[in-house]
Write an enzyme that holds these catalytic residues in place. Structure first.
Site, PDB file in Angstrom:
ATOM      1  N   LYS A  53       0.839  -1.203   0.000  1.00 44.55           N
ATOM      2  CA  LYS A  53       0.000   0.000   0.000  1.00 44.55           C
ATOM      3  C   LYS A  53       0.875   1.253   0.000  1.00 44.55           C
ATOM      4  O   LYS A  53       0.620   2.202  -0.740  1.00 44.55           O
ATOM      5  CB  LYS A  53      -0.951  -0.018   1.211  1.00 44.55           C
ATOM      6  CG  LYS A  53      -2.042  -1.069   1.053  1.00 44.55           C
ATOM      7  CD  LYS A  53      -2.822  -1.373   2.326  1.00 44.55           C
ATOM      8  CE  LYS A  53      -3.755  -2.563   2.079  1.00 44.55           C
ATOM      9  NZ  LYS A  53      -4.490  -2.998   3.273  1.00 44.55           N
ATOM     10  N   GLN A  97      -4.786  -1.939   9.449  1.00 41.81           N
ATOM     11  CA  GLN A  97      -4.590  -3.237   8.797  1.00 41.81           C
ATOM     12  C   GLN A  97      -5.166  -4.354   9.665  1.00 41.81           C
ATOM     13  O   GLN A  97      -4.829  -4.481  10.833  1.00 41.81           O
ATOM     14  CB  GLN A  97      -3.091  -3.463   8.534  1.00 41.81           C
ATOM     15  CG  GLN A  97      -2.784  -4.709   7.749  1.00 41.81           C
ATOM     16  CD  GLN A  97      -3.356  -4.688   6.327  1.00 41.81           C
ATOM     17  OE1 GLN A  97      -3.257  -3.691   5.622  1.00 41.81           O
ATOM     18  NE2 GLN A  97      -3.980  -5.779   5.922  1.00 41.81           N
ATOM     19  N   ASP A 120     -11.326   2.146   3.502  1.00 44.61           N
ATOM     20  CA  ASP A 120     -11.622   0.720   3.297  1.00 44.61           C
ATOM     21  C   ASP A 120     -13.128   0.490   3.133  1.00 44.61           C
ATOM     22  O   ASP A 120     -13.557  -0.628   2.843  1.00 44.61           O
ATOM     23  CB  ASP A 120     -11.119  -0.115   4.491  1.00 44.61           C
ATOM     24  CG  ASP A 120      -9.731  -0.693   4.240  1.00 44.61           C
ATOM     25  OD1 ASP A 120      -9.368  -0.886   3.058  1.00 44.61           O
ATOM     26  OD2 ASP A 120      -9.009  -0.959   5.230  1.00 44.61           O
TER      27      ASP A 120
END
Ligand code: NAD
Length: 287
Positions: A53, A97, A120
């Site tokens: 990322k 994460q 997200d």
């Protein structure tokens, strides 16, 4: 023989387009989109995902701050740190994460990310937008699948779409996105009886199960589009998807490989969301 859908190539195209848009944004606003990535603990897979990322951010010109926290951090401290990023006007997107190390509550941690920075698309408000089809942020993996379909000229409209898997991050939003594009959608899961009978009806079959080579050739209709979301290891420790690629490929019209299919698209869509978050943030905070 199927056309192999090249996710690596399409993801590179998406990133190149975003790089151009980001350069234009920076020239016009003198400000770069910025993403905070919070990694707790030392899970090797999570470390790889976070590295990918950050690398994508760098390539596009998005500023990224990777925050690495010890696995034994307290829930309170983790939430305090997430909230401190939430309060920063120069940070457009935040992601934590997953999964978190044992003892930490992921749901509670995610709840500290405000909806407008939730790149997200896990926040209930953003999930509501996905349900309604007026997306603020795209659910990254399903959006990656849709992008692949679009760029290969495959429309779900009028097609029977079968999604195997009903998780909140893949199966459910995937079904919604196919529905919003006028597919006739069925969701199958671990309690579905006669699964192969259902999957054989699919013009577009999406596998998001998490079991190596789970979808076998007898489960696939001749000429189907087969999308493999799974990321698994086979008996030899080699990366593989949910689809028995070797035997399914000759029956399919289009198929995604693993690796190099859906995987790279997820990060590309995350970058797209970060860019969107920056656009929204700047219009909110600059009047
Ligand atoms: P999950 O474990 O949350 O969900 C799996 C789903 O599969 C469940 O809804 C379950 O009902 C269904 N299932 C399990 N066994 C089944 C069976 N025997 N028959 C029918 N359905 C069955 O997993 P997830 O988070 O949705 O991820 C699925 C896969 O996709 C995993 O391999 C994961 O690593 C991968 N993944 C890939 C990406 C990517 O970027 N490519 C992103 C997220 C997840």
């Amino acid at each position: 023989m199927a056309t192999i859908i090249d996710g690596k190539k399409i993801a590179a195209e998406v990133r190149a387009e975003l790089k151009e848009k980001t350069e234009k944004m920076v020239a016009e606003t003198k400000r770069r989109p910025a993403l905070a990535v919070i990694l707790v603990g030392e899970d090797p897979a999570s470390q790889v995902y976070v590295r990918n990322k950050a690398k994508a951010c760098e390539e596009i010109g998005i500023a990224s701050e990777v925050v690495t926290l010890a696995a034994d951090i307290t829930q309170e401290m983790l939430e305090f740190i997430i909230k401190s990023y939430a309060a920063r006007v120069d940070i457009d997107g935040i992601l934590v994460q997953m999964p978190l190390p044992k003892g930490l509550d992921g749901e509670k941690a995610l709840a500290c990310i405000p909806a407008e920075k939730d790149v997200d698309a896990f926040h209930p408000e953003n999930v509501g937008h996905i349900m309604r089809g007026d997306y603020r942020f795209l659910p990254c993996t399903p959006a990656g699948v849709m992008e692949l379909l679009h760029r290969y000229g495959i429309s779900p409209a009028g097609k029977k779409c079968v999604v195997i898997g009903r998780s909140d991050i893949v199966g459910k939003p995937m079904a919604m996105m196919l529905l919003h594009e006028n597919g006739t959608v069925e969701i199958c899961h671990s309690k579905t009886p006669n699964l192969a009978e259902e999957t054989r009806t699919a013009d577009i079959l999406v596998a998001a199960v998490g079991r190596p080579k789970f979808v076998t050739a007898d489960m696939v209709k001749e000429g189907a589009v087969v999308i493999d979301v799974g990321i698994n290891r086979d008996e030899n420790g080699k990366l593989c998807g949910d689809v028995d690629f070797e035997n399914v490929e000759p029956k399919a019209s289009f198929i995604t490989p693993v690796p190099g299919g859906v995987g790279p698209m997820t990060v590309a869509m995350l970058m797209q969301n970060t860019f969107t978050a920056a656009e929204n943030n700047m219009s909110t905070n600059r009047g």
